[in-house]
Enzyme design. Structure first.
Site, PDB file in Angstrom:
ATOM      1  N   THR A   7       0.800  -1.354   0.023  1.00  0.00           N
ATOM      2  CA  THR A   7      -0.016   0.035  -0.072  1.00  0.00           C
ATOM      3  C   THR A   7       0.847   1.100   0.018  1.00  0.00           C
ATOM      4  O   THR A   7       1.951   1.259   0.605  1.00  0.00           O
ATOM      5  CB  THR A   7      -0.895   0.062   1.149  1.00  0.00           C
ATOM      6  OG1 THR A   7      -1.841   0.996   1.071  1.00  0.00           O
ATOM      7  CG2 THR A   7      -0.126   0.237   2.433  1.00  0.00           C
ATOM      8  N   ASP A  69      -7.847  -4.912   1.347  1.00  0.00           N
ATOM      9  CA  ASP A  69      -8.933  -4.258   0.471  1.00  0.00           C
ATOM     10  C   ASP A  69      -9.931  -4.035   1.475  1.00  0.00           C
ATOM     11  O   ASP A  69     -10.308  -4.813   2.197  1.00  0.00           O
ATOM     12  CB  ASP A  69      -9.187  -5.063  -0.408  1.00  0.00           C
ATOM     13  CG  ASP A  69      -9.800  -3.999  -1.585  1.00  0.00           C
ATOM     14  OD1 ASP A  69      -9.292  -3.007  -2.231  1.00  0.00           O
ATOM     15  OD2 ASP A  69     -11.159  -4.335  -1.942  1.00  0.00           O
ATOM     16  N   THR A  70     -10.596  -2.966   1.490  1.00  0.00           N
ATOM     17  CA  THR A  70     -11.555  -2.708   2.318  1.00  0.00           C
ATOM     18  C   THR A  70     -13.083  -2.206   1.432  1.00  0.00           C
ATOM     19  O   THR A  70     -12.844  -1.513   0.271  1.00  0.00           O
ATOM     20  CB  THR A  70     -11.409  -1.665   3.325  1.00  0.00           C
ATOM     21  OG1 THR A  70     -10.277  -2.177   4.118  1.00  0.00           O
ATOM     22  CG2 THR A  70     -12.379  -1.224   3.995  1.00  0.00           C
ATOM     23  N   PHE A 149      -9.463   8.598   7.527  1.00  0.00           N
ATOM     24  CA  PHE A 149      -9.393   8.905   6.081  1.00  0.00           C
ATOM     25  C   PHE A 149     -10.674   8.239   5.649  1.00  0.00           C
ATOM     26  O   PHE A 149     -11.384   7.292   6.458  1.00  0.00           O
ATOM     27  CB  PHE A 149      -8.099   8.195   5.590  1.00  0.00           C
ATOM     28  CG  PHE A 149      -8.183   6.681   5.387  1.00  0.00           C
ATOM     29  CD1 PHE A 149      -7.631   6.002   6.591  1.00  0.00           C
ATOM     30  CD2 PHE A 149      -8.401   6.172   4.152  1.00  0.00           C
ATOM     31  CE1 PHE A 149      -7.750   4.687   6.363  1.00  0.00           C
ATOM     32  CE2 PHE A 149      -8.308   4.446   4.259  1.00  0.00           C
ATOM     33  CZ  PHE A 149      -8.109   3.919   5.148  1.00  0.00           C
ATOM     34  N   LYS A 172      -9.740   2.850  17.274  1.00  0.00           N
ATOM     35  CA  LYS A 172      -9.809   2.693  15.973  1.00  0.00           C
ATOM     36  C   LYS A 172      -9.245   1.325  15.726  1.00  0.00           C
ATOM     37  O   LYS A 172      -9.845   0.280  15.143  1.00  0.00           O
ATOM     38  CB  LYS A 172      -9.592   3.532  15.000  1.00  0.00           C
ATOM     39  CG  LYS A 172     -10.188   2.893  13.470  1.00  0.00           C
ATOM     40  CD  LYS A 172      -9.535   4.120  12.378  1.00  0.00           C
ATOM     41  CE  LYS A 172      -9.964   3.470  11.066  1.00  0.00           C
ATOM     42  NZ  LYS A 172      -9.372   4.039   9.965  1.00  0.00           N
TER      43      LYS A 172
HETATM   44  P1  IMP Z   1      -9.140   0.296  -0.340  1.00  0.00           P
HETATM   45  O1  IMP Z   1      -9.448  -0.192  -1.552  1.00  0.00           O
HETATM   46  O2  IMP Z   1      -8.933  -0.646   0.653  1.00  0.00           O
HETATM   47  O3  IMP Z   1      -8.048   1.540  -0.239  1.00  0.00           O
HETATM   48  O4  IMP Z   1     -10.540   0.859   0.293  1.00  0.00           O
HETATM   49  C1  IMP Z   1     -11.527   1.661  -0.373  1.00  0.00           C
HETATM   50  C2  IMP Z   1     -11.883   2.689   0.206  1.00  0.00           C
HETATM   51  O5  IMP Z   1     -12.644   2.438   1.220  1.00  0.00           O
HETATM   52  C3  IMP Z   1     -11.056   3.788   0.392  1.00  0.00           C
HETATM   53  O6  IMP Z   1     -10.715   4.565  -0.727  1.00  0.00           O
HETATM   54  C4  IMP Z   1     -11.745   4.513   1.662  1.00  0.00           C
HETATM   55  O7  IMP Z   1     -12.473   5.355   1.057  1.00  0.00           O
HETATM   56  C5  IMP Z   1     -12.416   3.573   2.172  1.00  0.00           C
HETATM   57  N1  IMP Z   1     -11.826   3.068   3.386  1.00  0.00           N
HETATM   58  C6  IMP Z   1     -10.938   2.034   3.556  1.00  0.00           C
HETATM   59  N2  IMP Z   1     -10.461   1.848   4.700  1.00  0.00           N
HETATM   60  C7  IMP Z   1     -10.986   2.687   5.528  1.00  0.00           C
HETATM   61  C8  IMP Z   1     -11.153   2.919   6.893  1.00  0.00           C
HETATM   62  O8  IMP Z   1     -10.711   2.369   7.744  1.00  0.00           O
HETATM   63  N3  IMP Z   1     -12.013   4.152   7.209  1.00  0.00           N
HETATM   64  C9  IMP Z   1     -12.707   4.669   6.493  1.00  0.00           C
HETATM   65  N4  IMP Z   1     -12.628   4.402   4.985  1.00  0.00           N
HETATM   66  C10 IMP Z   1     -11.933   3.516   4.767  1.00  0.00           C
END
Ligand code: IMP
Length: 192
Positions: A7, A69-70, A149, A172
């Site tokens: 990342t 990934d989230t 974020f 958190k």
């Molecule tokens: P990523 O692809 O894992 O970076 O996550 C996709 C989107 O989910 C990111 O652009 C953030 O907008 C949101 N996101 C991921 N992790 C978090 C978090 O811990 N808090 C709030 N938003 C998150």
């Protein structure tokens, strides 16, 4: 043991470093690895995208690596934005654009239930492992707080009255989606 976290998100790096503090595991960022490209997230699932990112770095550098990934899944939006959380308001948008789009879509909706889901894909000595973490909560209609974020300013985790952007990072990290998935990763790495 050195392990690459695939990342360039400094918030995610900070969370992972805090979680692995006190262990023998040292996290190397993509920047330290000299890799500055965006890895395209083309899968249709959270797991799939975590796997794509970890495999990409493993194939290129042959290192031990993990990627996360989230997705934010909102009940009254049938699970949206989900895997599209980072580009909910379009390509190359800001966190604020995505939050504004979410608040617009949720205007007038009584059911504010939502959850964050994180998948971590670890490739250790060439073998793949997947870990998950979930946190349930509610979407509020006015952003609060300046920490964190993404959608943090509008997400209040169950059992709390403050958003993730207001709560201290230690809290958190203890209760969040990524915190829980990182905890699984930590236990696994310590055992192996
Ligand atoms: P990523 O692809 O894992 O970076 O996550 C996709 C989107 O989910 C990111 O652009 C953030 O907008 C949101 N996101 C991921 N992790 C978090 C978090 O811990 N808090 C709030 N938003 C998150």
């Amino acid at each position: 043991m050195k392990i690459v976290f695939a990342t360039n998100n400094k918030h995610k790096l900070e969370e992972a470093q805090a979680k692995l503090k006190g262990t023998e595991i040292e996290i190397i960022s993509l920047e330290e690895l000299g890799f500055n490209e965006e890895i395209e997230e083309t899968a249709e699932t959270i797991d799939g995208n975590a796997i794509i990112k970890a495999e990409y770095i493993f194939d290129k550098f042959n290192v031990n690596v993990f990627a996360d990934d989230t997705g934010l899944e909102v009940e009254s939006l049938n699970g949206a934005p989900g895997v599209y959380s980072s580009r909910y308001a379009g390509e190359h948008v800001t966190y604020e654009d995505n939050v504004n789009k979410l608040l617009k879509e949720m205007r007038g909706k009584e059911n504010r239930n939502a959850r964050f889901l994180t998948a971590i894909c670890l490739i250790l000595n060439g073998e793949k492992h997947i870990f998950h973490g979930i946190v349930n909560g509610k979407i509020i209609d006015v952003p609060q707080g300046i920490g964190g974020f993404g959608y943090d300013p509008v997400f209040v985790p169950d059992g709390y009255t403050e958003t993730f952007a207001e709560l201290p990072l230690e809290i958190k990290n203890k209760i969040s989606h990524r915190g829980k998935a990182l905890e699984e990763l930590r236990s696994f790495l310590i055992k192996n």
